[in-house]
Enzyme design. Structure first.
Site, short mmCIF file in Angstrom:
data_model
loop_
_atom_site.label_atom_id
_atom_site.label_comp_id
_atom_site.label_asym_id
_atom_site.label_seq_id
_atom_site.Cartn_x
_atom_site.Cartn_y
_atom_site.Cartn_z
N CYS A 90 1.89 7.22 -3.72
CA CYS A 90 1.10 8.24 -3.01
C CYS A 90 1.63 9.64 -3.33
CB CYS A 90 1.14 7.99 -1.51
SG CYS A 90 0.11 9.14 -0.56
N CYS B 256 -4.60 5.33 3.78
CA CYS B 256 -4.44 6.75 3.43
C CYS B 256 -5.70 7.23 2.68
CB CYS B 256 -3.22 6.92 2.54
SG CYS B 256 -2.97 8.60 1.91
N CYS C 84 0.13 3.52 2.74
CA CYS C 84 -0.08 4.11 1.42
C CYS C 84 0.39 3.16 0.33
CB CYS C 84 0.71 5.42 1.27
SG CYS C 84 0.38 6.67 2.52
N ASP D 203 0.70 -24.35 -32.69
CA ASP D 203 -0.39 -23.53 -33.21
C ASP D 203 -0.03 -22.97 -34.58
OD1 ASP D 203 -2.97 -21.87 -32.43
OD2 ASP D 203 -1.54 -20.45 -33.31
N ARG E 183 -3.88 2.63 9.32
CA ARG E 183 -5.11 2.95 8.61
C ARG E 183 -4.80 3.31 7.16
NH1 ARG E 183 -4.85 6.27 12.84
NH2 ARG E 183 -4.75 8.09 11.45
N THR F 211 2.64 8.64 11.35
CA THR F 211 1.24 9.03 11.14
C THR F 211 0.26 7.89 11.38
OG1 THR F 211 1.34 8.49 8.78
CG2 THR F 211 1.91 10.75 9.43
#
Length: 530
Positions: free
Chosen positions: A42, A69, A38, A480, A67, A34
């Site tokens: 997803c 998602c 992602c 401490d 690119r 595709t």
């Protein structure tokens, strides 16, 4: 991992198929069929394993031509916890890139802060993340641009320059390449709802503050800026944002600590929100942060929108939002005496700071005095030497003074013992002249060594600065009083040497163990204010 690509394909594929959100930000899934990438969780049907490749950064995915998602929005995941638990070159570089150093100073500026050549920095980032510093900074600009496009009604030209792009054309091209949508199409996809809260998060009116004219600057070497990008014409704005985190997150000690130690004029707790002023590279800001079940609500007012990415990064760092609480708690649960504390309130974070130098100064002011006395000392310095700000919505009045301003303080004006005055002046002088650097780029061991060399700095002061300012997740405070008292109550060794030996089992998360030990006490730092 090779060239930014994870080679343990079987483990990554299992995480994707189980939609395990714990791995969001650790790696990104690029789908060959595709052309999108992602987050591991997803919600769409998982691709076949042979169609997936795995990258360590969004920038590496973008460089490989994938690119983002549109369904899972991988650019909005919490950052990798890896960069906050390590102090090596790559981790320090990633923290600096998140702080906007590449955009302001270029790659040579990044390398100079790290003490390496630009070639060494680029080579190591490419080897581990599959992307160099310019590509990583570009991915951050794209994320900032998306945030402004979707969360405001600013003109696109103002969004472009506020996000750090050199031109509107570069902005348009990058948004199209990363998100497969134009900026206008990206804004059009924002859901239109009647819910008032969602409307506030999505459509934000500009908040009027005293206007200023940004000063043009020379493009830093190693950047792609042009002079046209150096002026931002937008008015200051108030943005409503959601800061994601990895669940679980226990807000009690996190916000309790910040509220209980708040310096009047610089910080306040108001209407369920921690608010403070921010000193930023291009101007100043005021942030309000409030815990919600699945995010931190962030209301951010900036005098210059170019500071947006830096302000978000510093707020996330202060709240320790990129931590991996499951890994931390699983480790601490292996100690049968700590396990009940972890099970009772899992997901404690280490409250940190937005300004490392500020915290170091406050640590000195807090030596051997009560929390209230430390706040009083700090408030006097703020009133006398801090820059003023307007806050129409609350009681914030000042920025915390810079080391340069504090270096000019007359030691005789400080209401503290003479030895502590010497400690204070030694610290601020070295911070002011650059001999001591406590920024996100600091080498933790080197910073510790330099701090120990200052008069009046013992192990407790050095380690609390390492824990809360430098961000060392393994810093430990065996001397401490609160830690020792809790250890004794739990049946742990209570002497510093014996407790340190026992705490070896908790590494590399001893700073988180300190939070669980402190939480056994009834001190206000352990409770979310009403």
């Amino acid at each position: 991992m090779l060239n930014g690509m994870y080679t343990d394909r079987e483990r990554c594929a299992r995480a994707v198929q189980s939609k395990d959100a714990r791995f969001d930000g650790w790696f990104f899934t690029a789908v060959l069929t595709t052309g999108i990438y992602c987050r591991p969780s997803c919600p769409v049907v998982a691709p076949k394993p042979e169609n997936m490749v795995f990258h360590a950064s969004a920038a590496a995915c973008q460089q490989a031509g994938f690119r983002a998602c549109k369904r899972c929005r991988p650019d909005t995941t919490p950052g990798s916890p890896e960069w906050n638990r390590r102090a090596d070159l790559v981790a320090r570089a990633m923290r600096l890139i998140a702080d906007g150093v590449v955009d302001r100073e270029g790659v040579p500026g990044l390398a100079g802060r790290l003490g390496y050549s630009t070639r060494q920095v680029e080579r190591q980032l490419l080897a581990e993340l599959g992307a160099g510093p310019l590509a990583l900074a570009r991915a951050q600009r794209a994320q900032t641009a998306r945030l402004l496009v979707e969360s405001t009604q600013l003109p696109m030209s103002d969004v472009a320059f506020a996000a750090g792009f050199a031109s509107v054309r570069t902005f348009n091209d990058t948004v199209r390449e990363v998100f497969a949508l134009s900026p206008t199409e990206l804004r059009a996809r924002v859901p239109k709802r009647n819910d008032a809260t969602t409307a506030a998060l999505r459509t934000v009116p500009l908040h009027t503050l005293p206007l200023h004219t940004p000063t043009p600057r020379t493009p830093p070497p190693g950047t792609t800026e042009t002079p046209a990008a150096l002026t931002v014409t937008s008015a200051p704005a108030t943005l409503h944002l959601r800061l994601p985190f990895r669940a679980p997150l226990n807000p009690d000690n996190l916000f309790g600590h910040l509220a209980a130690t708040a310096v009047p004029g610089v910080e306040e707790w108001r209407d369920g929100t921690y608010r403070r002023t921010l000193r930023l590279p291009y101007g100043h800001g005021i942030v309000g942060l409030a815990p919600r079940p699945d995010h931190i609500a962030c209301r951010l007012t900036l005098s210059d929108l170019r500071d947006l990415a830096v302000a978000i990064s510093r707020c996330r760092r202060m709240l320790d939002l990129d931590a991996d609480p499951v890994a931390v708690d699983d480790r601490l649960r292996t100690d049968p005496l700590l396990a009940p504390l972890v099970d009772k309130a899992p997901g404690r974070r280490v409250p940190r700071t937005v300004d490392e130098a500020e915290f170091a100064v406050r640590a000195v002011l807090g030596q051997q005095v009560s929390t209230a006395a430390a706040r009083t000392h700090a408030a006097r310095l703020v009133t006398a030497h801090g820059g003023t700000v307007d806050d129409p919505e609350g009681g914030l009045t000042h920025l915390f003074p810079t080391p340069e301003a504090l270096a000019g303080v007359d030691p005789g004006s400080l209401a503290m013992p003479r030895t502590r005055r010497t400690t204070f002046t030694s610290l601020v002088e070295q911070l002011a002249d650059g001999r001591l650097r406590l920024g996100v780029e600091s080498d933790w061991e080197e910073a510790r060594s330099r701090l120990l060399g200052l008069p009046g700095f013992g192990p407790w002061t050095v380690d609390v600065i390492a824990m809360r300012a430098l961000g060392d997740p393994d810093a430990f405070l065996p001397t401490d009083l609160g830690v020792r008292r809790a250890a004794q109550q739990l049946g742990l060794p209570s002497t510093p040497a014996a407790l340190t030996a026992r705490a070896a089992e908790w590494r590399p998360w001893r700073a988180y163990a300190v939070q669980y030990l402190w939480a056994t006490d009834s001190h206000p730092i352990n409770f979310l204010p009403a």
